[in-house]
Enzyme design. Structure first.
Site, PDB file in Angstrom:
ATOM      1  N   CYS A 106      26.024  46.654  41.055  1.00 51.40           N
ATOM      2  CA  CYS A 106      26.834  45.487  40.682  1.00 51.40           C
ATOM      3  C   CYS A 106      26.191  44.811  39.459  1.00 51.40           C
ATOM      4  O   CYS A 106      25.042  44.376  39.514  1.00 51.40           O
ATOM      5  CB  CYS A 106      26.917  44.516  41.856  1.00 51.40           C
ATOM      6  SG  CYS A 106      27.702  42.954  41.440  1.00 51.40           S
ATOM      7  N   CYS A 118      24.900  41.287  40.140  1.00 47.05           N
ATOM      8  CA  CYS A 118      23.676  41.298  40.948  1.00 47.05           C
ATOM      9  C   CYS A 118      22.486  41.686  40.087  1.00 47.05           C
ATOM     10  O   CYS A 118      21.387  41.149  40.252  1.00 47.05           O
ATOM     11  CB  CYS A 118      23.815  42.255  42.134  1.00 47.05           C
ATOM     12  SG  CYS A 118      24.756  41.586  43.520  1.00 47.05           S
ATOM     13  N   ASP A 170      29.604  34.251  28.881  1.00 50.15           N
ATOM     14  CA  ASP A 170      30.443  35.449  28.962  1.00 50.15           C
ATOM     15  C   ASP A 170      30.281  36.193  27.637  1.00 50.15           C
ATOM     16  O   ASP A 170      30.405  35.588  26.570  1.00 50.15           O
ATOM     17  CB  ASP A 170      31.898  35.034  29.176  1.00 50.15           C
ATOM     18  CG  ASP A 170      32.819  36.225  29.403  1.00 50.15           C
ATOM     19  OD1 ASP A 170      33.488  36.249  30.446  1.00 50.15           O
ATOM     20  OD2 ASP A 170      32.889  37.112  28.532  1.00 50.15           O
ATOM     21  N   HIS A 218      25.340  38.295  46.535  1.00 44.73           N
ATOM     22  CA  HIS A 218      26.589  39.001  46.306  1.00 44.73           C
ATOM     23  C   HIS A 218      27.689  38.613  47.302  1.00 44.73           C
ATOM     24  O   HIS A 218      27.511  38.684  48.508  1.00 44.73           O
ATOM     25  CB  HIS A 218      26.377  40.515  46.380  1.00 44.73           C
ATOM     26  CG  HIS A 218      27.617  41.297  46.077  1.00 44.73           C
ATOM     27  ND1 HIS A 218      27.955  41.683  44.806  1.00 44.73           N
ATOM     28  CD2 HIS A 218      28.624  41.713  46.880  1.00 44.73           C
ATOM     29  CE1 HIS A 218      29.115  42.317  44.832  1.00 44.73           C
ATOM     30  NE2 HIS A 218      29.545  42.355  46.090  1.00 44.73           N
ATOM     31  N   GLY A 232      43.596  40.218  38.361  1.00 42.39           N
ATOM     32  CA  GLY A 232      42.843  40.403  37.128  1.00 42.39           C
ATOM     33  C   GLY A 232      41.336  40.439  37.295  1.00 42.39           C
ATOM     34  O   GLY A 232      40.607  40.371  36.315  1.00 42.39           O
ATOM     35  N   THR A 241      37.921  41.989  37.402  1.00 43.44           N
ATOM     36  CA  THR A 241      37.369  43.249  36.897  1.00 43.44           C
ATOM     37  C   THR A 241      35.928  43.466  37.355  1.00 43.44           C
ATOM     38  O   THR A 241      35.494  44.604  37.472  1.00 43.44           O
ATOM     39  CB  THR A 241      37.428  43.306  35.360  1.00 43.44           C
ATOM     40  OG1 THR A 241      36.748  42.178  34.823  1.00 43.44           O
ATOM     41  CG2 THR A 241      38.868  43.320  34.872  1.00 43.44           C
ATOM     42  N   HIS A 258      32.904  35.123  40.542  1.00 43.81           N
ATOM     43  CA  HIS A 258      32.526  34.313  39.383  1.00 43.81           C
ATOM     44  C   HIS A 258      33.703  33.461  38.947  1.00 43.81           C
ATOM     45  O   HIS A 258      34.855  33.787  39.218  1.00 43.81           O
ATOM     46  CB  HIS A 258      32.029  35.187  38.234  1.00 43.81           C
ATOM     47  CG  HIS A 258      33.016  36.198  37.751  1.00 43.81           C
ATOM     48  ND1 HIS A 258      33.330  37.341  38.455  1.00 43.81           N
ATOM     49  CD2 HIS A 258      33.768  36.228  36.630  1.00 43.81           C
ATOM     50  CE1 HIS A 258      34.216  38.039  37.781  1.00 43.81           C
ATOM     51  NE2 HIS A 258      34.516  37.385  36.668  1.00 43.81           N
ATOM     52  N   HIS A 269      35.292  31.528  35.547  1.00 43.05           N
ATOM     53  CA  HIS A 269      35.260  31.373  34.089  1.00 43.05           C
ATOM     54  C   HIS A 269      35.481  29.908  33.733  1.00 43.05           C
ATOM     55  O   HIS A 269      36.394  29.268  34.264  1.00 43.05           O
ATOM     56  CB  HIS A 269      36.398  32.171  33.434  1.00 43.05           C
ATOM     57  CG  HIS A 269      36.226  33.648  33.472  1.00 43.05           C
ATOM     58  ND1 HIS A 269      35.729  34.365  32.419  1.00 43.05           N
ATOM     59  CD2 HIS A 269      36.488  34.549  34.449  1.00 43.05           C
ATOM     60  CE1 HIS A 269      35.704  35.649  32.724  1.00 43.05           C
ATOM     61  NE2 HIS A 269      36.158  35.792  33.962  1.00 43.05           N
TER      62      HIS A 269
HETATM   63 ZN   LIG Z   1      27.004  41.581  43.022  1.00 34.26          ZN
END
Ligand SMILES: [Zn+2]
Length: 137
Positions: A4, A7, A30, A46, A92, A94, A99, A101
């Site tokens: 990941c 992670c 980002d 996670h 959406g 990905t 997370h 934005h």
């Molecule tokens: Zn993760």
């Protein structure tokens, strides 16, 4: 080693440009930068999506998002700021690690979210609310 990517960022195995860190969250730039100041707030432990969040993580994510959003506003003075969080491919998402934005926004910046309102009759709203309330427990 986790596969990941977020992670691995949390574990400092992949470099990221950090802006904030607390017990449950890590905020970093980002790499795509829709507009200058575009930040991601991710959980440290996670969790694939919003459904997997523990209450403490959920609280921490929005607390950190609000704190960093105020800092983005102070630093870039955008006309607006969008908060975007996706769960599942259809939404959406990905990167399958929760997370949020934080995107500074400007008139005509090209970022768009189609919002096709359906305006159902009130009976439908009551029906939908009943389905959700039945699952709240
Ligand atoms: Zn993760």
């Amino acid at each position: 080693m986790s596969n990941c990517v977020f992670c691995r960022i949390v574990a400092k195995e992949i470099p990221a440009t950090l802006v904030h860190e607390d017990e449950h969250t890590l905020a970093f730039m980002d790499i795509g930068q829709v507009n200058p100041g575009h930040v991601l707030v991710a959980v440290k432990h996670h969790a694939e999506n919003i459904y997997a969040l523990e209450d403490a993580q959920a609280a921490a994510v929005f607390r950190a998002a609000a704190k960093v959003a105020r800092a983005i506003r102070g630093a870039f003075e955008p006309q607006g700021l969008s908060v975007y969080q996706a769960n599942g491919a259809a939404a959406g998402q990905t990167v399958l690690h929760l997370h949020v934005h934080l995107v500074p926004r400007y008139e005509g910046d090209g970022m768009a979210l189609t919002w096709p309102v359906k305006n159902p009759p009130r009976e439908k709203l009551v029906e939908y609310a009943g389905k959700i309330k039945a699952k709240l427990g």
